[in-house]
Design a protein around this motif. Structure first.
Motif, PDB file in Angstrom:
ATOM      1  N   ARG A   1       1.593  -1.226   0.067  1.00  0.00           N
ATOM      2  CA  ARG A   1       0.179   0.150   0.305  1.00  0.00           C
ATOM      3  C   ARG A   1       0.923   0.694   0.058  1.00  0.00           C
ATOM      4  O   ARG A   1       0.890   2.434  -0.779  1.00  0.00           O
ATOM      5  CB  ARG A   1      -1.005  -0.128   1.135  1.00  0.00           C
ATOM      6  N   GLU A   2       2.241   0.820   0.563  1.00  0.00           N
ATOM      7  CA  GLU A   2       2.794   2.088   0.585  1.00  0.00           C
ATOM      8  C   GLU A   2       4.046   2.049   0.883  1.00  0.00           C
ATOM      9  O   GLU A   2       5.196   3.175  -0.183  1.00  0.00           O
ATOM     10  CB  GLU A   2       3.705   2.371   2.266  1.00  0.00           C
ATOM     11  N   ILE A   3       4.129   1.863  -1.075  1.00  0.00           N
ATOM     12  CA  ILE A   3       5.416   1.562  -2.295  1.00  0.00           C
ATOM     13  C   ILE A   3       6.052   2.701  -2.608  1.00  0.00           C
ATOM     14  O   ILE A   3       7.303   2.463  -2.759  1.00  0.00           O
ATOM     15  CB  ILE A   3       5.042  -0.338  -2.598  1.00  0.00           C
ATOM     16  N   GLN A   4       4.583   3.040  -3.130  1.00  0.00           N
ATOM     17  CA  GLN A   4       5.089   4.416  -4.349  1.00  0.00           C
ATOM     18  C   GLN A   4       5.410   5.553  -3.291  1.00  0.00           C
ATOM     19  O   GLN A   4       6.643   5.976  -2.956  1.00  0.00           O
ATOM     20  CB  GLN A   4       3.808   5.405  -5.440  1.00  0.00           C
ATOM     21  N   ASP A   5       5.566   5.198  -2.349  1.00  0.00           N
ATOM     22  CA  ASP A   5       6.509   6.581  -0.623  1.00  0.00           C
ATOM     23  C   ASP A   5       7.717   5.837  -0.557  1.00  0.00           C
ATOM     24  O   ASP A   5       8.952   6.752  -0.689  1.00  0.00           O
ATOM     25  CB  ASP A   5       5.763   6.000   0.542  1.00  0.00           C
ATOM     26  N   ASN A   6       8.903   5.006  -1.444  1.00  0.00           N
ATOM     27  CA  ASN A   6       9.722   4.140  -1.651  1.00  0.00           C
ATOM     28  C   ASN A   6      10.318   4.356  -3.008  1.00  0.00           C
ATOM     29  O   ASN A   6      11.498   4.139  -3.124  1.00  0.00           O
ATOM     30  CB  ASN A   6       9.692   3.357  -1.268  1.00  0.00           C
ATOM     31  N   GLY A   7      10.081   5.404  -3.661  1.00  0.00           N
ATOM     32  CA  GLY A   7      10.808   6.075  -5.524  1.00  0.00           C
ATOM     33  C   GLY A   7      10.564   4.575  -5.876  1.00  0.00           C
ATOM     34  O   GLY A   7      11.519   4.771  -6.547  1.00  0.00           O
ATOM     35  N   SER A   8       9.740   4.037  -5.959  1.00  0.00           N
ATOM     36  CA  SER A   8      10.136   2.360  -6.862  1.00  0.00           C
ATOM     37  C   SER A   8       9.034   3.694  -8.001  1.00  0.00           C
ATOM     38  O   SER A   8       9.182   3.870  -8.439  1.00  0.00           O
ATOM     39  CB  SER A   8       9.730   1.328  -5.436  1.00  0.00           C
ATOM     40  N   HIS A   9       9.408   1.660  -8.307  1.00  0.00           N
ATOM     41  CA  HIS A   9       8.497   1.816 -10.302  1.00  0.00           C
ATOM     42  C   HIS A   9       6.852   1.258  -9.421  1.00  0.00           C
ATOM     43  O   HIS A   9       6.964   1.320 -11.005  1.00  0.00           O
ATOM     44  CB  HIS A   9       9.128   0.579 -11.082  1.00  0.00           C
ATOM     45  N   PHE A  10       7.019   1.312  -8.787  1.00  0.00           N
ATOM     46  CA  PHE A  10       5.455   0.800  -8.265  1.00  0.00           C
ATOM     47  C   PHE A  10       3.986   2.182  -8.293  1.00  0.00           C
ATOM     48  O   PHE A  10       4.731   2.956  -7.352  1.00  0.00           O
ATOM     49  CB  PHE A  10       4.897  -0.568  -7.575  1.00  0.00           C
ATOM     50  N   ASN A  11       3.308   1.945  -8.011  1.00  0.00           N
ATOM     51  CA  ASN A  11       2.800   2.679  -7.785  1.00  0.00           C
ATOM     52  C   ASN A  11       0.942   1.227  -7.542  1.00  0.00           C
ATOM     53  O   ASN A  11       0.583   1.628  -7.957  1.00  0.00           O
ATOM     54  CB  ASN A  11       1.901   3.482  -8.452  1.00  0.00           C
ATOM     55  N   SER A  12       1.052   2.053  -6.045  1.00  0.00           N
ATOM     56  CA  SER A  12      -0.617   1.505  -5.964  1.00  0.00           C
ATOM     57  C   SER A  12      -1.503   2.659  -5.048  1.00  0.00           C
ATOM     58  O   SER A  12      -1.403   3.237  -5.105  1.00  0.00           O
ATOM     59  CB  SER A  12      -0.389   1.204  -4.670  1.00  0.00           C
ATOM     60  N   LYS A  13      -2.911   1.915  -5.274  1.00  0.00           N
ATOM     61  CA  LYS A  13      -4.280   2.852  -5.164  1.00  0.00           C
ATOM     62  C   LYS A  13      -5.307   1.652  -4.485  1.00  0.00           C
ATOM     63  O   LYS A  13      -4.921   0.499  -4.331  1.00  0.00           O
ATOM     64  CB  LYS A  13      -4.381   3.260  -6.403  1.00  0.00           C
ATOM     65  N   THR A  14      -5.820   2.133  -3.272  1.00  0.00           N
ATOM     66  CA  THR A  14      -7.170   1.372  -2.575  1.00  0.00           C
ATOM     67  C   THR A  14      -8.377   1.889  -2.883  1.00  0.00           C
ATOM     68  O   THR A  14      -8.450   2.977  -2.409  1.00  0.00           O
ATOM     69  CB  THR A  14      -6.221   0.830  -1.050  1.00  0.00           C
ATOM     70  N   LEU A  15      -8.861   1.008  -3.604  1.00  0.00           N
ATOM     71  CA  LEU A  15     -10.555   0.955  -3.752  1.00  0.00           C
ATOM     72  C   LEU A  15     -11.146   0.367  -2.872  1.00  0.00           C
ATOM     73  O   LEU A  15     -11.132  -1.184  -2.651  1.00  0.00           O
ATOM     74  CB  LEU A  15     -10.616   0.507  -5.188  1.00  0.00           C
ATOM     75  N   ASP A  16     -12.227   1.261  -2.558  1.00  0.00           N
ATOM     76  CA  ASP A  16     -13.095   0.995  -1.524  1.00  0.00           C
ATOM     77  C   ASP A  16     -14.093  -0.078  -1.929  1.00  0.00           C
ATOM     78  O   ASP A  16     -14.750   0.736  -2.977  1.00  0.00           O
ATOM     79  CB  ASP A  16     -13.468   1.870  -0.929  1.00  0.00           C
ATOM     80  N   VAL A  17     -14.589  -1.478  -1.838  1.00  0.00           N
ATOM     81  CA  VAL A  17     -15.607  -2.117  -2.656  1.00  0.00           C
ATOM     82  C   VAL A  17     -16.596  -2.540  -1.514  1.00  0.00           C
ATOM     83  O   VAL A  17     -18.101  -3.032  -1.939  1.00  0.00           O
ATOM     84  CB  VAL A  17     -15.252  -3.222  -2.406  1.00  0.00           C
ATOM     85  N   THR A  18     -16.957  -1.024  -1.358  1.00  0.00           N
ATOM     86  CA  THR A  18     -18.224  -1.296  -0.425  1.00  0.00           C
ATOM     87  C   THR A  18     -19.781  -0.071  -0.371  1.00  0.00           C
ATOM     88  O   THR A  18     -18.584   1.140  -1.260  1.00  0.00           O
ATOM     89  CB  THR A  18     -18.420  -0.493   1.161  1.00  0.00           C
ATOM     90  N   TYR A  19     -20.638   0.801  -0.508  1.00  0.00           N
ATOM     91  CA  TYR A  19     -21.404   1.368  -0.670  1.00  0.00           C
ATOM     92  C   TYR A  19     -22.327   1.251   0.000  1.00  0.00           C
ATOM     93  O   TYR A  19     -22.783   0.585   0.866  1.00  0.00           O
ATOM     94  CB  TYR A  19     -22.390   0.485  -2.498  1.00  0.00           C
ATOM     95  N   PRO A  20     -23.333   2.652   0.650  1.00  0.00           N
ATOM     96  CA  PRO A  20     -24.335   3.312   1.225  1.00  0.00           C
ATOM     97  C   PRO A  20     -24.870   2.149   1.359  1.00  0.00           C
ATOM     98  O   PRO A  20     -25.680   1.652   0.178  1.00  0.00           O
ATOM     99  CB  PRO A  20     -24.888   4.481   0.813  1.00  0.00           C
ATOM    100  N   ALA A  21     -25.057   1.697   2.493  1.00  0.00           N
ATOM    101  CA  ALA A  21     -26.276   0.840   3.435  1.00  0.00           C
ATOM    102  C   ALA A  21     -27.950   1.529   2.423  1.00  0.00           C
ATOM    103  O   ALA A  21     -28.953   0.128   2.667  1.00  0.00           O
ATOM    104  CB  ALA A  21     -26.622   0.613   4.835  1.00  0.00           C
ATOM    105  N   GLU A  22     -28.252   2.308   2.524  1.00  0.00           N
ATOM    106  CA  GLU A  22     -29.311   2.810   1.937  1.00  0.00           C
ATOM    107  C   GLU A  22     -29.922   2.754   0.919  1.00  0.00           C
ATOM    108  O   GLU A  22     -31.302   2.739   0.359  1.00  0.00           O
ATOM    109  CB  GLU A  22     -29.801   4.475   2.587  1.00  0.00           C
ATOM    110  N   GLN A  23     -28.298   2.395  -0.239  1.00  0.00           N
ATOM    111  CA  GLN A  23     -29.091   2.222  -1.089  1.00  0.00           C
ATOM    112  C   GLN A  23     -30.036   0.522  -1.740  1.00  0.00           C
ATOM    113  O   GLN A  23     -30.496   0.032  -2.586  1.00  0.00           O
ATOM    114  CB  GLN A  23     -27.609   1.802  -2.223  1.00  0.00           C
ATOM    115  N   GLY A  24     -29.121  -0.600  -0.658  1.00  0.00           N
ATOM    116  CA  GLY A  24     -29.404  -1.914  -0.771  1.00  0.00           C
ATOM    117  C   GLY A  24     -29.097  -2.707  -1.591  1.00  0.00           C
ATOM    118  O   GLY A  24     -28.426  -2.303  -2.471  1.00  0.00           O
ATOM    119  N   ALA A  25     -30.081  -3.162  -2.087  1.00  0.00           N
ATOM    120  CA  ALA A  25     -29.527  -3.966  -2.912  1.00  0.00           C
ATOM    121  C   ALA A  25     -29.900  -3.473  -4.831  1.00  0.00           C
ATOM    122  O   ALA A  25     -29.287  -3.709  -5.490  1.00  0.00           O
ATOM    123  CB  ALA A  25     -30.537  -5.589  -2.475  1.00  0.00           C
ATOM    124  N   SER A  26     -30.640  -2.504  -4.285  1.00  0.00           N
ATOM    125  CA  SER A  26     -30.673  -1.695  -5.701  1.00  0.00           C
ATOM    126  C   SER A  26     -28.987  -1.156  -6.164  1.00  0.00           C
ATOM    127  O   SER A  26     -29.202  -0.722  -7.415  1.00  0.00           O
ATOM    128  CB  SER A  26     -31.606  -0.836  -5.951  1.00  0.00           C
TER     129      SER A  26
END
Length: 190
Positions: free
Chosen positions: A35-60
């Protein structure tokens, strides 16, 4: 973990570098390094994507959340990200998690359709995988590494009930070894 090199590059001019892991199960510490790899000046750049969504939207809201996740993954790759971490750690009473297998497969296939899949590695941070089958399915659907944080937390909470009273590192090591052996058994039958 990371972008795949060109297999037809006979001169070795490929600039793509990959992280090597001995096995696909990551400890919490290993995931934080990625997760922190890009801070070390490497060739890598990571990004965290959240796979949750608001509960009020429900199954729809599931389909819209999947589309939004795929769009964010595509934008991240186009912005130069070469490791995407799909995480459900934000799950709560207000946030519903997408099923991780569905989220992983959706992002994987969306990036294939856009011609971007070989430019990025997918890492999963989820509380869902517990058994060998779960890990094998995630790997089959495009995950290159998996961090089962909830399985680790559960095992560490049961530490007093484990014979021999192993320390935290030993418990995690044994679990990873067991899952790794199970994955090898699954792959040997394919």
């Amino acid at each position: 973990i990371g972008p795949r090199p060109n297999l037809l590059d006979m001169e070795g001019a490929s600039k793509n570098k990959r992280l090597e892991a001995h096995q696909p199960i990551l400890t919490n510490e290993d995931l934080e390094k990625i997760r922190e790899i890009q801070d070390n000046g490497s060739h890598f750049n990571s990004k965290t994507l959240d796979v949750t969504y608001p509960a009020e939207q429900g199954a729809s809201g599931l389909e819209a959340a999947l589309d939004w996740l795929c769009d964010r993954a595509e934008a991240a790759v186009k912005a130069g990200c070469n490791i995407i971490i799909l995480s459900d750690r934000a799950v709560s009473a207000e946030r519903i998690p997408l099923p991780m297998l569905l989220a992983c497969a959706a992002v994987h296939h969306h990036l294939i359709r856009k011609g971007l899949r070989t430019s990025v590695g997918l890492v999963i941070e989820s509380g869902e995988p517990r058994e060998v089958h779960h890990f094998a399915c995630l790997a089959g659907y495009g995950a290159e590494a998996i961090n089962p944080y909830l399985a680790f937390e559960t095992l560490l909470a049961m530490r007093d009930d484990i014979p021999g009273k192993p320390d935290e590192k030993e418990i995690v090591k044994r679990y990873i070894k067991a899952i790794g052996k199970g994955l090898m058994k699954v792959m040997s039958k394919m």
